[in-house]
Scaffold this motif. Structure first.
Motif, PDB file in Angstrom:
ATOM      1  N   ASP B  55       0.920  -1.265   0.019  1.00 58.26           N
ATOM      2  CA  ASP B  55       0.018  -0.062  -0.032  1.00 58.26           C
ATOM      3  C   ASP B  55       0.820   1.310   0.099  1.00 58.26           C
ATOM      4  O   ASP B  55       1.996   1.339   0.576  1.00 58.26           O
ATOM      5  CB  ASP B  55      -0.827   0.279   1.279  1.00 58.26           C
ATOM      6  CG  ASP B  55      -2.290  -0.299   1.042  1.00 58.26           C
ATOM      7  OD1 ASP B  55      -2.822  -0.025  -0.022  1.00 58.26           O
ATOM      8  OD2 ASP B  55      -2.744  -1.015   1.476  1.00 58.26           O
ATOM      9  N   THR B  56       0.581   2.191  -0.702  1.00 51.15           N
ATOM     10  CA  THR B  56       1.238   3.606  -0.490  1.00 51.15           C
ATOM     11  C   THR B  56       0.162   4.550   0.064  1.00 51.15           C
ATOM     12  O   THR B  56      -0.918   4.353  -0.141  1.00 51.15           O
ATOM     13  CB  THR B  56       1.398   4.061  -2.145  1.00 51.15           C
ATOM     14  OG1 THR B  56       2.001   3.174  -2.864  1.00 51.15           O
ATOM     15  CG2 THR B  56       2.323   5.340  -1.836  1.00 51.15           C
ATOM     16  N   PHE B  57       0.902   5.354   1.104  1.00 52.89           N
ATOM     17  CA  PHE B  57      -0.021   5.988   1.932  1.00 52.89           C
ATOM     18  C   PHE B  57       0.336   7.415   1.486  1.00 52.89           C
ATOM     19  O   PHE B  57       1.325   8.095   1.318  1.00 52.89           O
ATOM     20  CB  PHE B  57       0.420   5.796   3.443  1.00 52.89           C
ATOM     21  CG  PHE B  57      -0.078   4.404   3.689  1.00 52.89           C
ATOM     22  CD1 PHE B  57      -1.501   4.118   4.526  1.00 52.89           C
ATOM     23  CD2 PHE B  57       0.829   3.196   3.523  1.00 52.89           C
ATOM     24  CE1 PHE B  57      -1.678   2.958   4.617  1.00 52.89           C
ATOM     25  CE2 PHE B  57       0.214   2.154   3.838  1.00 52.89           C
ATOM     26  CZ  PHE B  57      -0.837   1.840   4.237  1.00 52.89           C
ATOM     27  N   THR B  92       8.980  -3.537   4.284  1.00 52.11           N
ATOM     28  CA  THR B  92       9.914  -2.707   3.384  1.00 52.11           C
ATOM     29  C   THR B  92       9.154  -1.522   3.142  1.00 52.11           C
ATOM     30  O   THR B  92       8.035  -1.094   3.304  1.00 52.11           O
ATOM     31  CB  THR B  92      10.081  -3.273   2.147  1.00 52.11           C
ATOM     32  OG1 THR B  92       8.936  -3.057   1.130  1.00 52.11           O
ATOM     33  CG2 THR B  92      10.744  -4.768   1.746  1.00 52.11           C
ATOM     34  N   VAL B  93       9.964  -0.266   3.261  1.00 51.87           N
ATOM     35  CA  VAL B  93       9.389   1.046   3.253  1.00 51.87           C
ATOM     36  C   VAL B  93      10.300   1.929   2.183  1.00 51.87           C
ATOM     37  O   VAL B  93      11.266   1.974   2.173  1.00 51.87           O
ATOM     38  CB  VAL B  93       9.922   1.760   4.565  1.00 51.87           C
ATOM     39  CG1 VAL B  93       9.528   3.000   4.777  1.00 51.87           C
ATOM     40  CG2 VAL B  93       9.455   0.869   5.899  1.00 51.87           C
ATOM     41  N   GLY B  94       9.374   2.588   1.446  1.00 52.70           N
ATOM     42  CA  GLY B  94       9.854   3.375   0.413  1.00 52.70           C
ATOM     43  C   GLY B  94       9.084   4.869   0.633  1.00 52.70           C
ATOM     44  O   GLY B  94       7.895   5.085   0.699  1.00 52.70           O
ATOM     45  N   VAL B  96       8.803   8.927  -0.555  1.00 59.84           N
ATOM     46  CA  VAL B  96       9.026  10.119  -1.650  1.00 59.84           C
ATOM     47  C   VAL B  96       8.875  11.400  -0.754  1.00 59.84           C
ATOM     48  O   VAL B  96       7.913  11.568  -0.207  1.00 59.84           O
ATOM     49  CB  VAL B  96       7.770   9.771  -2.787  1.00 59.84           C
ATOM     50  CG1 VAL B  96       8.177  11.333  -3.561  1.00 59.84           C
ATOM     51  CG2 VAL B  96       8.094   8.661  -3.644  1.00 59.84           C
ATOM     52  N   ALA B 126      13.947  -3.396   4.552  1.00 57.62           N
ATOM     53  CA  ALA B 126      14.647  -2.767   3.356  1.00 57.62           C
ATOM     54  C   ALA B 126      13.902  -1.336   3.055  1.00 57.62           C
ATOM     55  O   ALA B 126      12.874  -1.183   3.407  1.00 57.62           O
ATOM     56  CB  ALA B 126      14.459  -3.559   2.165  1.00 57.62           C
ATOM     57  N   GLY B 127      14.642  -0.408   2.689  1.00 58.51           N
ATOM     58  CA  GLY B 127      13.935   0.883   2.504  1.00 58.51           C
ATOM     59  C   GLY B 127      14.526   1.407   1.116  1.00 58.51           C
ATOM     60  O   GLY B 127      15.686   1.143   0.763  1.00 58.51           O
ATOM     61  N   ASP B 128      13.826   2.742   0.848  1.00 56.83           N
ATOM     62  CA  ASP B 128      14.261   3.581  -0.306  1.00 56.83           C
ATOM     63  C   ASP B 128      13.862   4.824  -0.238  1.00 56.83           C
ATOM     64  O   ASP B 128      12.711   5.046   0.470  1.00 56.83           O
ATOM     65  CB  ASP B 128      13.640   2.963  -1.682  1.00 56.83           C
ATOM     66  CG  ASP B 128      14.121   3.828  -2.948  1.00 56.83           C
ATOM     67  OD1 ASP B 128      15.561   4.100  -2.886  1.00 56.83           O
ATOM     68  OD2 ASP B 128      13.229   4.123  -3.522  1.00 56.83           O
ATOM     69  N   THR B 129      14.544   6.031  -0.384  1.00 58.11           N
ATOM     70  CA  THR B 129      14.207   7.174  -0.420  1.00 58.11           C
ATOM     71  C   THR B 129      14.460   8.026  -1.647  1.00 58.11           C
ATOM     72  O   THR B 129      15.248   7.828  -2.027  1.00 58.11           O
ATOM     73  CB  THR B 129      14.990   8.154   0.923  1.00 58.11           C
ATOM     74  OG1 THR B 129      14.711   7.121   2.155  1.00 58.11           O
ATOM     75  CG2 THR B 129      14.375   9.390   1.176  1.00 58.11           C
ATOM     76  N   LYS B 130      13.285   8.723  -2.142  1.00 52.98           N
ATOM     77  CA  LYS B 130      13.435   9.514  -3.138  1.00 52.98           C
ATOM     78  C   LYS B 130      13.146  10.814  -2.587  1.00 52.98           C
ATOM     79  O   LYS B 130      12.219  11.047  -1.888  1.00 52.98           O
ATOM     80  CB  LYS B 130      12.445   9.055  -4.293  1.00 52.98           C
ATOM     81  CG  LYS B 130      12.863   7.645  -4.968  1.00 52.98           C
ATOM     82  CD  LYS B 130      14.295   7.918  -5.866  1.00 52.98           C
ATOM     83  CE  LYS B 130      14.671   6.440  -6.505  1.00 52.98           C
ATOM     84  NZ  LYS B 130      14.580   5.183  -5.846  1.00 52.98           N
ATOM     85  N   PHE B 141       5.095  10.766   0.819  1.00 53.56           N
ATOM     86  CA  PHE B 141       4.328   9.663   0.711  1.00 53.56           C
ATOM     87  C   PHE B 141       5.158   8.445   1.094  1.00 53.56           C
ATOM     88  O   PHE B 141       6.264   8.588   0.672  1.00 53.56           O
ATOM     89  CB  PHE B 141       4.000   9.649  -0.821  1.00 53.56           C
ATOM     90  CG  PHE B 141       3.338  10.622  -1.847  1.00 53.56           C
ATOM     91  CD1 PHE B 141       2.270  11.397  -0.933  1.00 53.56           C
ATOM     92  CD2 PHE B 141       3.551  11.009  -2.878  1.00 53.56           C
ATOM     93  CE1 PHE B 141       1.658  12.542  -1.520  1.00 53.56           C
ATOM     94  CE2 PHE B 141       2.876  12.216  -3.743  1.00 53.56           C
ATOM     95  CZ  PHE B 141       1.972  12.803  -2.849  1.00 53.56           C
ATOM     96  N   ASN B 143       5.453   4.232   0.775  1.00 56.22           N
ATOM     97  CA  ASN B 143       5.085   2.792   0.880  1.00 56.22           C
ATOM     98  C   ASN B 143       5.352   1.822   1.437  1.00 56.22           C
ATOM     99  O   ASN B 143       6.821   1.927   1.925  1.00 56.22           O
ATOM    100  CB  ASN B 143       5.291   2.576  -0.956  1.00 56.22           C
ATOM    101  CG  ASN B 143       5.000   0.954  -1.378  1.00 56.22           C
ATOM    102  OD1 ASN B 143       5.724   0.060  -0.884  1.00 56.22           O
ATOM    103  ND2 ASN B 143       3.832   0.822  -2.230  1.00 56.22           N
ATOM    104  N   CYS B 145       5.334  -2.542   1.937  1.00 56.03           N
ATOM    105  CA  CYS B 145       5.025  -3.881   1.531  1.00 56.03           C
ATOM    106  C   CYS B 145       5.301  -4.821   2.689  1.00 56.03           C
ATOM    107  O   CYS B 145       6.362  -4.461   3.298  1.00 56.03           O
ATOM    108  CB  CYS B 145       6.093  -4.104   0.474  1.00 56.03           C
ATOM    109  SG  CYS B 145       5.574  -5.704  -0.434  1.00 56.03           S
TER     110      CYS B 145
END
Lengths: 336, 336
Positions: B55-57, B92-94, B96, B126-130, B141, B143, B145
């Motif tokens: 889900d993206t929040f 996992t966490v993404g 924006v 795991a994670g990612d940052t933009k 925002f 995301n 998973c």
């Protein structure tokens, strides 16, 4: 009549959301794991450890020579998963759509994702779509999370580079980054620039089948070759020495880099890998990479040394040397 | 000196990105699976099928009574994973991030995520940052998973409702949705409104331990109770009949709904579940739900019938009846 742009209603979770999912996503991503469209997918993992990675893609422009944000969102996560030696199996997908986004463009992007997933042999098992108002996002952002299974006994990681190892790349550096930046600058070039965006799992499988001395695989995306090698040198507490003349850079990429004042070693790649392998297996690794369509320009570019730990050093073409530091300075936003 | 707002440089993948990860994320999310910060995390799953959801929040406002986008991003995905009966294990966490976002606000959000993950017993692997430019996203925002493991022999899904089953909810309907909308309207209420945002995995575990006849669990988020029950009725090809008077709605929520012209049965919940259980076990399920702190107001609200398949019918408080259709009409964007 169905709208030809995305409306706020498409993200509200009701009838319009269901219609959008049915019209755009369900058929193109269809598979037995996704089709129930339940709160969560149920999967049976094969035996073995799992490799899991996530990335959100915000590339601007969303369509570029060599791909679009949809294919990139598959390739990027497939590649991260297989850098631990895993066979990628499943992807989840989360969309953020801006109100007003063209349905035709969304369809193109979704079709590219579906094709890229099929080509890589991965299945999209779960998804989510949110819509935000005009000016609250830029067209479309896509998060993917990927899961793969690691063959028994395989252990790859950025902490495993050892003095005496050889450093290889699977092809020319900077193609994706320079393509995006040239596109954004509106450069009209005679010579064609194209992103290298591609799924590397086939290349990785061939490499690992040919060569049991691989210690590290990494794909040099944001921050490019230089930043990724610095991460490896720091994590493994080793030095890395490169031969500038051995690092493949496409002449067109080199030319555009000079025009735009960019360094290809700091630009993102989306279909290349760095391989650090036991010194005695460097040739075997090179042969395996070059035998694959995505590794034709592979090269041995340097070696791992004991000290000074954490430093990447480059012997330049003109016979000098310099530290190749992490990316810092001018940011290159929204490159992936 | 470190910046007190997010800069484009924080998303470029170089030194500033590493500093942001080190300063904000690494310590708060620290665990042995995440700490290597490699391209992908390596996990050893316990035996069993996996449940996976994303889900993206994009909730607006990002901070609201009862939580913020960070805690919500954990609760929402934990809940989707456990609706298939799974014990959630990994997230996992993404991110924006919009250029200019306050680092103090980001820190608050990240701390809430870390706390929510610890409380739910899940590990961020795991994670990612933009980072995107000003006006290219709205603040933040997220995301997530989630992956969980399903106990042997358990099979829950929206397709498994059967005539004769009882329909329960774990508490009052509409709390999250009305809190967000009232906040957005700037309503100043004497009576406190609060999102119900919470992780339901403990409640689900207690319910399943007490009761082996559970067929369907769903959390009525976007689109609310009405839309979720329509999905279940359509997927299981059954009719669902509800007693309006039995459906718990907080009096304050009811009052604000009347003020704003909203129907609580179409509003999002973020800490409630719908349980469809074999008729003979309805009381056992109710007792188990009410024994848990998150299920104190649980109620039996209706039953599953054979026909007309796909329809949700409500016997109203005043003795009439009406079809309870999916959400359609006024969109309620960015509710989660």
């Amino acid at each position: 009549m169905a709208s030809d742009t995305i409306l706020l209603d498409h993200g509200a979770g009701g009838r319009a959301s269901h219609e959008l999912v049915g019209r755009i996503f369900a058929g193109r991503f269809s598979n037995p794991l996704l089709d129930p469209l339940d709160d969560a997918a149920v999967l049976t993992p094969p035996p073995g450890r799992l490799s899991i990675s996530t990335d959100t893609f915000v590339v601007d422009p969303v369509v570029f020579p060599g791909g679009n944000i949809g294919s990139l969102a598959v390739h990027g996560t497939v590649n991260d998963v297989c850098m631990r030696g895993a066979k990628p199996l499943w992807l989840t997908v989360g969309f953020v759509l801006e109100e007003g986004l063209s349905i035709a463009l969304l369809t193109t992007i979704v079709e590219s994702m579906a094709r890229a997933a099929t080509e890589a042999g991965v299945v999209i098992v779960a998804g989510d779509t949110k819509v935000v108002g005009r000016g609250q996002a830029d067209k479309i952002f896509i998060n993917t999370c990927g899961i793969g299974v690691i063959p028994e006994g395989l252990d790859l990681g950025a902490h495993l580079a050892r003095p005496g190892d050889a450093v290889l790349v699977s092809g020319s550096m900077g193609d994706h980054g320079v393509t995006i930046l040239a596109q954004r600058e509106g450069l009209n070039l005679d010579a064609p620039l194209k992103s290298d965006s591609a799924s590397l799992n086939g290349l990785v499988a061939d490499l690992l089948a040919a060569c049991d001395g691989v210690h590290v695989l990494r794909d040099p995306t944001r921050g490019g070759l230089a930043t990724t090698l610095n991460e490896i040198a720091a994590t493994s507490r080793v030095a890395i020495e490169l031969q500038e003349g051995a690092i493949p850079v496409d002449p067109v990429v080199q030319g555009v880099c000079e025009l735009l004042g960019l360094d290809p070693f700091y630009l993102a790649n989306e279909g290349k890998l760095i391989c650090i392998v036991q010194g005695g297996q460097a040739q075997a690794a090179l042969t395996a990479l070059r035998a694959h369509p995505l590794g034709g320009n592979a090269a041995i570019i340097g070696q791992v040394k004991e000290a000074p730990a954490g430093r990447v050093w480059m012997h330049t073409r003109v016979g000098g040397g310099r530290i190749l530091d992490m990316l810092s300075g001018e940011p290159l936003p929204r490159i992936c």
